[in-house]
Design a protein around this motif. Structure first.
Motif, PDB file in Angstrom:
ATOM      1  N   LEU A 283       0.821  -1.205   0.000  1.00 27.92           N
ATOM      2  CA  LEU A 283       0.000   0.000   0.000  1.00 27.92           C
ATOM      3  C   LEU A 283       0.859   1.260   0.000  1.00 27.92           C
ATOM      4  CD1 LEU A 283      -2.728  -1.137   2.557  1.00 27.92           C
ATOM      5  CD2 LEU A 283      -3.021  -0.830   0.091  1.00 27.92           C
ATOM      6  N   ALA A 284       1.984   1.233   0.724  1.00 28.33           N
ATOM      7  CA  ALA A 284       2.862   2.402   0.746  1.00 28.33           C
ATOM      8  C   ALA A 284       3.425   2.679  -0.638  1.00 28.33           C
ATOM      9  CB  ALA A 284       3.997   2.177   1.752  1.00 28.33           C
ATOM     10  N   ARG A 285       3.770   1.618  -1.342  1.00 27.74           N
ATOM     11  CA  ARG A 285       4.273   1.794  -2.708  1.00 27.74           C
ATOM     12  C   ARG A 285       3.160   2.329  -3.622  1.00 27.74           C
ATOM     13  NH1 ARG A 285       8.632  -0.313  -5.378  1.00 27.74           N
ATOM     14  NH2 ARG A 285       9.131  -1.698  -3.638  1.00 27.74           N
ATOM     15  N   GLN A 286       1.945   1.829  -3.436  1.00 26.95           N
ATOM     16  CA  GLN A 286       0.831   2.227  -4.304  1.00 26.95           C
ATOM     17  C   GLN A 286       0.447   3.693  -4.120  1.00 26.95           C
ATOM     18  OE1 GLN A 286      -2.642  -0.213  -3.778  1.00 26.95           O
ATOM     19  NE2 GLN A 286      -3.950   1.094  -5.022  1.00 26.95           N
ATOM     20  N   TYR A 287       0.430   4.158  -2.855  1.00 28.15           N
ATOM     21  CA  TYR A 287      -0.072   5.501  -2.585  1.00 28.15           C
ATOM     22  C   TYR A 287       1.024   6.528  -2.298  1.00 28.15           C
ATOM     23  CZ  TYR A 287      -4.632   3.263  -2.282  1.00 28.15           C
ATOM     24  OH  TYR A 287      -5.764   2.565  -2.580  1.00 28.15           O
ATOM     25  N   HIS A 288       2.280   6.158  -2.485  1.00 29.30           N
ATOM     26  CA  HIS A 288       3.372   7.080  -2.175  1.00 29.30           C
ATOM     27  C   HIS A 288       3.239   8.364  -2.997  1.00 29.30           C
ATOM     28  CE1 HIS A 288       7.421   8.643  -1.610  1.00 29.30           C
ATOM     29  NE2 HIS A 288       7.490   7.854  -0.561  1.00 29.30           N
ATOM     30  N   PRO A 289       3.467   9.537  -2.385  1.00 24.56           N
ATOM     31  CA  PRO A 289       3.341  10.811  -3.111  1.00 24.56           C
ATOM     32  C   PRO A 289       4.184  10.897  -4.363  1.00 24.56           C
ATOM     33  CG  PRO A 289       3.455  11.193  -0.741  1.00 24.56           C
ATOM     34  CD  PRO A 289       3.722   9.736  -0.947  1.00 24.56           C
ATOM     35  N   ASP A 290       5.358  10.252  -4.377  1.00 29.50           N
ATOM     36  CA  ASP A 290       6.189  10.291  -5.583  1.00 29.50           C
ATOM     37  C   ASP A 290       5.494   9.651  -6.766  1.00 29.50           C
ATOM     38  OD1 ASP A 290       8.138  11.615  -4.294  1.00 29.50           O
ATOM     39  OD2 ASP A 290       9.622   9.986  -4.287  1.00 29.50           O
ATOM     40  N   ARG A 291       4.615   8.690  -6.477  1.00 33.09           N
ATOM     41  CA  ARG A 291       3.901   8.009  -7.553  1.00 33.09           C
ATOM     42  C   ARG A 291       2.544   8.645  -7.855  1.00 33.09           C
ATOM     43  NH1 ARG A 291       5.031   1.615  -7.774  1.00 33.09           N
ATOM     44  NH2 ARG A 291       7.287   1.697  -7.496  1.00 33.09           N
TER      45      ARG A 291
ATOM     46  N   ALA B 142      -4.640  10.240  -2.506  1.00 41.34           N
ATOM     47  CA  ALA B 142      -3.580   9.244  -2.360  1.00 41.34           C
ATOM     48  C   ALA B 142      -2.660   9.615  -1.198  1.00 41.34           C
ATOM     49  CB  ALA B 142      -2.781   9.131  -3.656  1.00 41.34           C
ATOM     50  N   GLU B 143      -2.404  10.905  -1.034  1.00 39.43           N
ATOM     51  CA  GLU B 143      -1.543  11.358   0.064  1.00 39.43           C
ATOM     52  C   GLU B 143      -2.164  11.025   1.419  1.00 39.43           C
ATOM     53  OE1 GLU B 143       0.529  15.498   1.713  1.00 39.43           O
ATOM     54  OE2 GLU B 143      -0.489  15.447  -0.228  1.00 39.43           O
ATOM     55  N   GLU B 144      -3.485  11.277   1.548  1.00 42.80           N
ATOM     56  CA  GLU B 144      -4.165  10.961   2.792  1.00 42.80           C
ATOM     57  C   GLU B 144      -4.176   9.459   3.060  1.00 42.80           C
ATOM     58  OE1 GLU B 144      -5.269  12.989   5.186  1.00 42.80           O
ATOM     59  OE2 GLU B 144      -4.276  14.537   3.977  1.00 42.80           O
ATOM     60  N   ARG B 145      -4.362   8.679   1.992  1.00 36.07           N
ATOM     61  CA  ARG B 145      -4.348   7.211   2.138  1.00 36.07           C
ATOM     62  C   ARG B 145      -2.960   6.745   2.564  1.00 36.07           C
ATOM     63  NH1 ARG B 145      -5.737   2.767   3.492  1.00 36.07           N
ATOM     64  NH2 ARG B 145      -6.328   1.064   2.114  1.00 36.07           N
ATOM     65  N   PHE B 146      -1.938   7.362   2.022  1.00 35.36           N
ATOM     66  CA  PHE B 146      -0.560   7.016   2.361  1.00 35.36           C
ATOM     67  C   PHE B 146      -0.316   7.258   3.850  1.00 35.36           C
ATOM     68  CE2 PHE B 146       3.945   8.351   2.730  1.00 35.36           C
ATOM     69  CZ  PHE B 146       4.549   7.187   2.305  1.00 35.36           C
ATOM     70  N   LYS B 147      -0.805   8.412   4.347  1.00 42.11           N
ATOM     71  CA  LYS B 147      -0.638   8.713   5.764  1.00 42.11           C
ATOM     72  C   LYS B 147      -1.404   7.702   6.618  1.00 42.11           C
ATOM     73  CE  LYS B 147      -0.245  13.685   4.865  1.00 42.11           C
ATOM     74  NZ  LYS B 147      -0.929  15.000   5.021  1.00 42.11           N
ATOM     75  N   GLU B 148      -2.593   7.355   6.179  1.00 40.02           N
ATOM     76  CA  GLU B 148      -3.440   6.450   6.939  1.00 40.02           C
ATOM     77  C   GLU B 148      -2.808   5.071   7.087  1.00 40.02           C
ATOM     78  OE1 GLU B 148      -8.192   5.399   6.987  1.00 40.02           O
ATOM     79  OE2 GLU B 148      -7.156   5.334   5.062  1.00 40.02           O
ATOM     80  N   VAL B 149      -2.262   4.531   5.998  1.00 43.66           N
ATOM     81  CA  VAL B 149      -1.654   3.198   6.093  1.00 43.66           C
ATOM     82  C   VAL B 149      -0.388   3.248   6.929  1.00 43.66           C
ATOM     83  CG1 VAL B 149      -2.660   2.432   3.916  1.00 43.66           C
ATOM     84  CG2 VAL B 149      -0.390   3.432   3.899  1.00 43.66           C
ATOM     85  N   GLY B 150       0.316   4.396   6.900  1.00 43.41           N
ATOM     86  CA  GLY B 150       1.503   4.535   7.741  1.00 43.41           C
ATOM     87  C   GLY B 150       1.147   4.536   9.213  1.00 43.41           C
ATOM     88  N   GLN B 151       0.061   5.231   9.547  1.00 42.50           N
ATOM     89  CA  GLN B 151      -0.391   5.257  10.930  1.00 42.50           C
ATOM     90  C   GLN B 151      -0.814   3.865  11.390  1.00 42.50           C
ATOM     91  OE1 GLN B 151      -3.485   8.132  10.582  1.00 42.50           O
ATOM     92  NE2 GLN B 151      -2.085   9.864  10.303  1.00 42.50           N
ATOM     93  N   ALA B 152      -1.510   3.153  10.519  1.00 48.18           N
ATOM     94  CA  ALA B 152      -1.954   1.802  10.874  1.00 48.18           C
ATOM     95  C   ALA B 152      -0.761   0.875  11.087  1.00 48.18           C
ATOM     96  CB  ALA B 152      -2.869   1.253   9.787  1.00 48.18           C
ATOM     97  N   TYR B 153       0.245   0.996  10.237  1.00 49.95           N
ATOM     98  CA  TYR B 153       1.396   0.106  10.367  1.00 49.95           C
ATOM     99  C   TYR B 153       2.226   0.432  11.606  1.00 49.95           C
ATOM    100  CZ  TYR B 153       5.598  -2.518   9.475  1.00 49.95           C
ATOM    101  OH  TYR B 153       6.655  -3.382   9.594  1.00 49.95           O
ATOM    102  N   ASP B 154       2.258   1.710  11.992  1.00 43.79           N
ATOM    103  CA  ASP B 154       3.002   2.073  13.196  1.00 43.79           C
ATOM    104  C   ASP B 154       2.505   1.295  14.399  1.00 43.79           C
ATOM    105  OD1 ASP B 154       4.727   3.725  14.944  1.00 43.79           O
ATOM    106  OD2 ASP B 154       2.805   4.504  15.653  1.00 43.79           O
ATOM    107  N   VAL B 155       1.194   1.023  14.445  1.00 41.28           N
ATOM    108  CA  VAL B 155       0.629   0.269  15.566  1.00 41.28           C
ATOM    109  C   VAL B 155       0.725  -1.234  15.326  1.00 41.28           C
ATOM    110  CG1 VAL B 155      -1.475  -0.196  16.883  1.00 41.28           C
ATOM    111  CG2 VAL B 155      -0.921   2.147  16.183  1.00 41.28           C
ATOM    112  N   LEU B 156       0.210  -1.695  14.175  1.00 40.26           N
ATOM    113  CA  LEU B 156       0.140  -3.143  13.943  1.00 40.26           C
ATOM    114  C   LEU B 156       1.499  -3.750  13.628  1.00 40.26           C
ATOM    115  CD1 LEU B 156      -3.165  -3.373  11.853  1.00 40.26           C
ATOM    116  CD2 LEU B 156      -2.842  -3.422  14.332  1.00 40.26           C
ATOM    117  N   GLY B 157       2.427  -2.935  13.149  1.00 40.81           N
ATOM    118  CA  GLY B 157       3.754  -3.464  12.841  1.00 40.81           C
ATOM    119  C   GLY B 157       4.610  -3.688  14.073  1.00 40.81           C
TER     120      GLY B 157
END
Length: 379
Positions: free
Chosen positions: A30-38, A45-60
């Protein structure tokens, strides 16, 4: 009324029983899919990128995940303001993955320090593809082919720096050379490539006149590539390190050669095997025979059993194409011989007489059993 936060497992698209490795894989995808560079300029996409990062910070993090499973977001909120950064968000695991995905900018941000502030991040070169056309025989035997590959290469004027000779890039004033900037999102914070330098860590005031500040120019590379025996139509042959060169010391990408194989007038490819149709006369099928058939290695005599039916397949083990990726001596597929009964469209007077005599001496009606079953009373 406050909006209820989304379930973090749903954000990453994983089951609550998913392993830590599955969670990491989902985040990377997901990070690769929604990364701002892409997705430049795509705020969703930027908001989705932030959201998956926040989720991974906890679940990872196994400890945070256990707390979240017990008490939801409140179970991990107590870390706010701690050593993990704004809102308790520990960038360690996320930035390590971002570094793997996007060439090291996030890793540079974590290391920091004056020694790295003005150093542009390394980027691995892009993978490139080339297509080659092969005859069936070439595909079976393998060999060397020539390919021409359009690609970007390091600019020789600026040696890849992007700056005009005699000048140099300067540290990005927005991210101070780190290549990333942090964005606080309440409880969480996430780093992303700098919007000013796009993750490079430097800005160029006087760009190179040859590459216009890109650091790369376009050219056509010519390579000799060894194609392994046994490739199929659509096979991808990887040539490591022959893709586009990396930037700022990054490794080169890979070259993938896509094979297009012409069909054979004799053999049909069937996965790891090949098939050939061999006609038989009616007498050969009835009484058996020894016939000569083509193989990938020349002609070979095979025995046809008496009473062979139309469509019968005989397998010659190890007489097929080499199997790709096999270790040790090259393992080969099989050759499938499909026997087909050659029924003449017209008969001469002598042939008709012979057929009439054969019909007279043959015993029984081959359809008798079929008709008997069809006439049986149904329950």
């Amino acid at each position: 009324m406050a909006t209820r936060p989304r379930d973090l497992y749903a954000v990453l698209g994983v089951d609550r029983k998913a392993s830590q490795e599955d969670i990491k894989k989902a985040y990377r995808k997901l990070a690769r899919q929604y990364h701002p560079d892409r997705n430049p300029g795509d705020s969703a996409a930027e908001e989705r990128f932030k959201e998956v990062g926040q989720a991974y910070d906890v679940l990872g993090d196994a400890d945070k995940r256990r707390k979240y499973d017990r008490a939801g977001v409140g179970g991990v909120a107590g870390r706010a303001g701690g050593a993990g950064g704004p809102g308790g968000f520990d960038m360690g695991s996320v930035t390590d993955i971002l570094s793997d995905l996007f060439g090291g900018a996030a890793g540079t941000a974590r290391r920091g320090g004056a020694g790295t502030a003005s150093r542009p991040r390394t980027e691995r070169g892009r993978d490139v593809e080339a297509e080659v056309s092969l005859s069936f025989e070439q595909a079976m035997s393998g060999g060397q082919v020539s390919v021409e590959v359009p690609m970007a290469t390091t600019c020789q004027t600026c040696k890849g720096s992007g700056a005009k000779p005699g000048t140099s890039a300067r540290s990005c004033p927005r991210c101070h050379g780190r290549g990333v900037e942090a964005d606080s999102q309440g409880l969480f914070s996430i780093s992303q490539p700098c919007s000013r330098c796009h993750g490079r860590g430097v800005v160029i005031d006087d760009p190179c006149p040859t590459c216009q500040g890109v650091g790369q120019t376009h050219t056509v590379k010519r390579y000799k590539v060894n194609v392994p025996a046994g490739v199929q139509d659509g096979s991808r042959v990887r040539v490591a390190g022959k893709g586009e060169p990396g930037r700022n010391g990054g490794g080169a990408g890979d070259l993938y050669v896509i094979t297009h194989v012409s069909p054979s007038p004799v053999f049909a490819r069937k996965g790891e095997h090949v098939e050939i149709e061999v006609p038989l006369t009616i007498p050969e099928a009835i009484r058996g025979a020894e016939v000569e058939v083509p193989t990938l290695h020349g002609l070979k005599r095979v025995r046809v059993p008496a009473g062979t039916r139309h469509g019968t397949v005989q397998r010659l083990r190890g007489e097929g194409p080499p199997r790709l990726g096999s270790s040790g001596p090259p393992a080969r597929g099989d050759l499938h011989i499909r026997f087909v009964i050659d029924v003449p469209a017209t008969l001469s007077r002598e042939q008709r007489k012979a057929v009439d005599e054969l019909e007279r001496v043959m015993d029984g009606d081959p359809r008798a059993d079929l008709l008997a079953r069809a006439e049986e009373p149904r329950p």
